[in-house]
Design an enzyme around this catalytic site. Structure first.
Site, short mmCIF file in Angstrom:
data_model
loop_
_atom_site.label_atom_id
_atom_site.label_comp_id
_atom_site.label_asym_id
_atom_site.label_seq_id
_atom_site.Cartn_x
_atom_site.Cartn_y
_atom_site.Cartn_z
N GLY A 1 0.81 -1.21 0.00
CA GLY A 1 0.00 0.00 0.00
C GLY A 1 0.85 1.27 0.00
CB SER B 1 -8.20 -5.47 -0.77
OG SER B 1 -7.46 -5.00 0.35
CG ASN B 2 -6.73 0.67 -1.67
OD1 ASN B 2 -7.30 0.91 -2.75
ND2 ASN B 2 -6.36 1.63 -0.85
CG ASP C 1 -8.00 -11.33 4.20
OD1 ASP C 1 -7.70 -10.97 5.36
OD2 ASP C 1 -9.06 -11.00 3.64
CE LYS D 1 -5.87 4.82 1.78
NZ LYS D 1 -4.64 5.47 1.44
CB SER E 1 -6.36 6.89 12.17
OG SER E 1 -7.06 8.00 11.69
CE1 TYR F 1 -9.15 3.62 8.78
CE2 TYR F 1 -9.41 5.92 9.45
CZ TYR F 1 -8.59 4.84 9.12
OH TYR F 1 -7.22 4.99 9.16
CE LYS G 1 -6.69 1.97 11.07
NZ LYS G 1 -5.56 1.07 10.83
N GLY H 1 -19.54 11.60 8.80
CA GLY H 1 -18.42 11.14 9.62
C GLY H 1 -17.22 12.06 9.62
CG ASP H 2 -15.12 14.51 6.51
OD1 ASP H 2 -14.26 13.67 6.85
OD2 ASP H 2 -15.16 15.00 5.36
N1 LIG Z 1 -3.27 7.28 4.44
C1 LIG Z 1 -3.80 7.93 5.46
O1 LIG Z 1 -4.23 9.08 5.32
C2 LIG Z 1 -3.87 7.28 6.82
C3 LIG Z 1 -4.14 8.08 7.95
C4 LIG Z 1 -4.20 7.47 9.21
C5 LIG Z 1 -4.00 6.12 9.34
N2 LIG Z 1 -3.76 5.37 8.22
C6 LIG Z 1 -3.59 3.92 8.37
O2 LIG Z 1 -2.34 3.56 7.82
C7 LIG Z 1 -2.41 2.25 7.26
C8 LIG Z 1 -1.89 2.26 5.83
O3 LIG Z 1 -2.64 3.20 5.09
P1 LIG Z 1 -2.36 3.44 3.54
O4 LIG Z 1 -2.72 4.85 3.28
O5 LIG Z 1 -1.03 2.94 3.18
O6 LIG Z 1 -3.50 2.52 2.92
P2 LIG Z 1 -3.44 1.57 1.63
O7 LIG Z 1 -4.84 1.14 1.35
O8 LIG Z 1 -2.66 2.20 0.55
O9 LIG Z 1 -2.60 0.32 2.18
C9 LIG Z 1 -3.19 -0.71 2.93
C10 LIG Z 1 -2.71 -2.02 2.34
O10 LIG Z 1 -3.26 -3.09 3.11
C11 LIG Z 1 -3.77 -4.08 2.20
N3 LIG Z 1 -4.82 -4.80 2.92
C12 LIG Z 1 -6.03 -4.32 3.32
N4 LIG Z 1 -6.71 -5.28 3.98
C13 LIG Z 1 -5.90 -6.37 4.02
C14 LIG Z 1 -6.03 -7.67 4.58
N5 LIG Z 1 -7.13 -8.06 5.24
N6 LIG Z 1 -5.00 -8.54 4.42
C15 LIG Z 1 -3.88 -8.18 3.77
N7 LIG Z 1 -3.71 -6.97 3.22
C16 LIG Z 1 -4.70 -6.06 3.35
C17 LIG Z 1 -4.22 -3.30 0.97
O11 LIG Z 1 -4.25 -4.09 -0.20
C18 LIG Z 1 -3.16 -2.22 0.89
O12 LIG Z 1 -2.06 -2.63 0.13
C19 LIG Z 1 -3.87 1.81 7.39
O13 LIG Z 1 -3.98 1.01 8.55
C20 LIG Z 1 -4.60 3.12 7.57
O14 LIG Z 1 -5.79 2.94 8.30
C21 LIG Z 1 -3.67 5.91 6.97
#
Ligand SMILES: NC(=O)c1ccc[n+]([C@@H]2O[C@H](COP(=O)([O-])OP(=O)(O)OC[C@H]3O[C@@H](n4cnc5c(N)ncnc54)[C@H](O)[C@@H]3O)[C@@H](O)[C@H]2O)c1
Length: 366
Positions: free
Chosen positions: A21, A45-46, A70, A96, A136, A160, A164, A305-306
């Site tokens: 990710g 998944s993302n 997963d 997220k 978060s 969401y 967390k 939710g914002d």
């Molecule tokens: N980006 C932001 O603004 C932000 C802010 C606060 C917290 N976070 C947290 O940081 C973390 C990473 O965020 P990001 O922006 O890189 O998101 P992202 O979606 O780019 O990365 C998350 C990754 O986890 C994978 N994934 C999701 N569910 C899964 C599962 N069940 N098994 C295996 N893989 C799975 C997705 O495919 C993706 O590659 C998340 O936990 C998110 O909640 C992000």
């Protein structure tokens, strides 16, 4: 099979959940650059596996392994821990999107809370009790403005954020029940920007929920205009204020977290932010300057939710570790724009060579 023993030495092999990710892929580079062995699990998944050739290009090596799974599949996850001697886990894998979570709460609790409990089971079974958890700022929810330190109460306003918050509660209970656990919860404010190489960046599936990829797509002509969710918030220009933090600063804090995991047992919580709020319209103006493009926008209603404002007091982490973000909003905009220009089709396409003028495609994207 790994031995079921506790590992108190500094971690050298780190399992990264969600390592394909946005933040996870930058974390892989940071860890590889600092000599760690990196094992990744991701269900894509993302994201997609294409990112790892880019990680390898930047870091010059990728000695670890990547598993498509997963994390809720405990048998598959356990097999990874059997195969590798994991010292610590960076746990990024989660869904997220705030908006999506209000429409699909069960999916969010299942992935985020169920994913975390599955991981904790498997870690404990393999004697691995060192974890850095992606929390978060959304756990603070409607906090009423002003920089928030870690003692601010949890007031999550969407599924969401609640997922967390529940994970943090689970982690606190786990640490209370078994003092061998060492857990760092990092509450990120708003990671943004991209790797300065232009090879890694934020490329979510579907319509982006975060501001920076939306701005980049509008600036590139892939979307017609930016939708600004609410211009009637109690903020100076009426648009929501957030504390944006460069993704490279974010992952540097994770590498330091790994170095400092052994400082103290139990759960510790730190905010990661710059302590500086920017409104949506301020970020739009900064992105327009960085890209040289006019960025059309329309005011839409508030998103469910914002909240109006979330800004960090990140003093605790700077006092504890000396970590300070060094990159500002202009750097985030420059790097996110470079990523967009070099990757008009996202991470799945072939990156263009930096420095070569290219004609951007026009028209809205889906
Ligand atoms: N980006 C932001 O603004 C932000 C802010 C606060 C917290 N976070 C947290 O940081 C973390 C990473 O965020 P990001 O922006 O890189 O998101 P992202 O979606 O780019 O990365 C998350 C990754 O986890 C994978 N994934 C999701 N569910 C899964 C599962 N069940 N098994 C295996 N893989 C799975 C997705 O495919 C993706 O590659 C998340 O936990 C998110 O909640 C992000």
């Amino acid at each position: 099979m790994s031995t079921v023993s506790d590992r108190h030495r500094s971690p050298s092999t780190v399992l990264v959940t969600g390592g394909a990710g946005f933040i996870g892929s930058h974390a892989c580079v940071e860890l590889l650059d600092h000599g760690y062995e990196v094992i990744v699990v991701d269900d894509y998944s993302n994201s997609g596996p294409q990112v790892f050739s880019r990680v390898e290009r930047i870091a010059g090596r990728f000695t670890g392994a990547v598993y498509e799974l997963d994390i809720r599949d405990r048998r598959a996850l356990s097999a990874v821990f059997d195969r590798h001697s994991v010292d610590a886990v960076l746990h990024f894998a989660a869904h997220k999107s705030v908006g999506e979570s209000t429409r699909m709460p069960v999916t969010y609790y299942d992935a985020n809370v169920g994913g975390t409990t599955a991981l904790l089971h498997v870690m404990a079974e393999h004697g691995v009790r060192s974890l850095v958890f992606s929390s978060s700022c959304s756990v603070y929810g409607d906090a009423g403005g002003g920089p928030l330190d870690e003692s601010a109460p949890h007031r999550p306003t969407n599924p969401y954020a609640r997922s967390k918050s529940v994970c943090e509660t689970v982690l606190a209970d786990v640490c209370r029940a078994d003092p061998r656990w060492t857990v760092l919860c990092l509450r990120y404010f708003n990671p943004a920007g991209a790797h300065p190489s232009g090879l890694l960046g934020e490329d979510p599936h579907g319509t982006p929920g975060n501001l920076f990829p939306c701005l980049a797509r509008v600036a590139a002509g892939r979307r017609p205009r930016l939708r600004v969710f609410g211009a009637d918030w109690p903020t100076p220009d009426g648009t929501a204020v957030r504390d944006y933090l460069h993704v490279v600063d974010t992952v540097e804090a994770h590498r330091i977290a790994l170095d400092r995991l052994a400082d103290a047992p139990g759960l510790r919580v730190f905010n990661l932010g710059r302590g500086h709020g920017s409104s949506v319209l301020e970020v739009r103006a900064a992105f327009a300057r960085a890209s040289g493009q006019d960025i059309a926008y329309e005011i839409a209603g508030r998103r469910a939710g914002d909240v109006a404002e979330l800004v960090a007091d990140a003093g605790a982490v700077s006092r504890a570790w000396g970590w300070h973000p060094t990159r500002g909003l202009a750097d985030m905009c420059r790097d996110a724009w470079r990523f967009q220009q070099l990757n008009p089709d996202g991470l799945r396409g072939t990156p263009r060579r930096p420095g070569i003028e290219q004609c951007e495609g026009a028209g809205p994207c889906g």
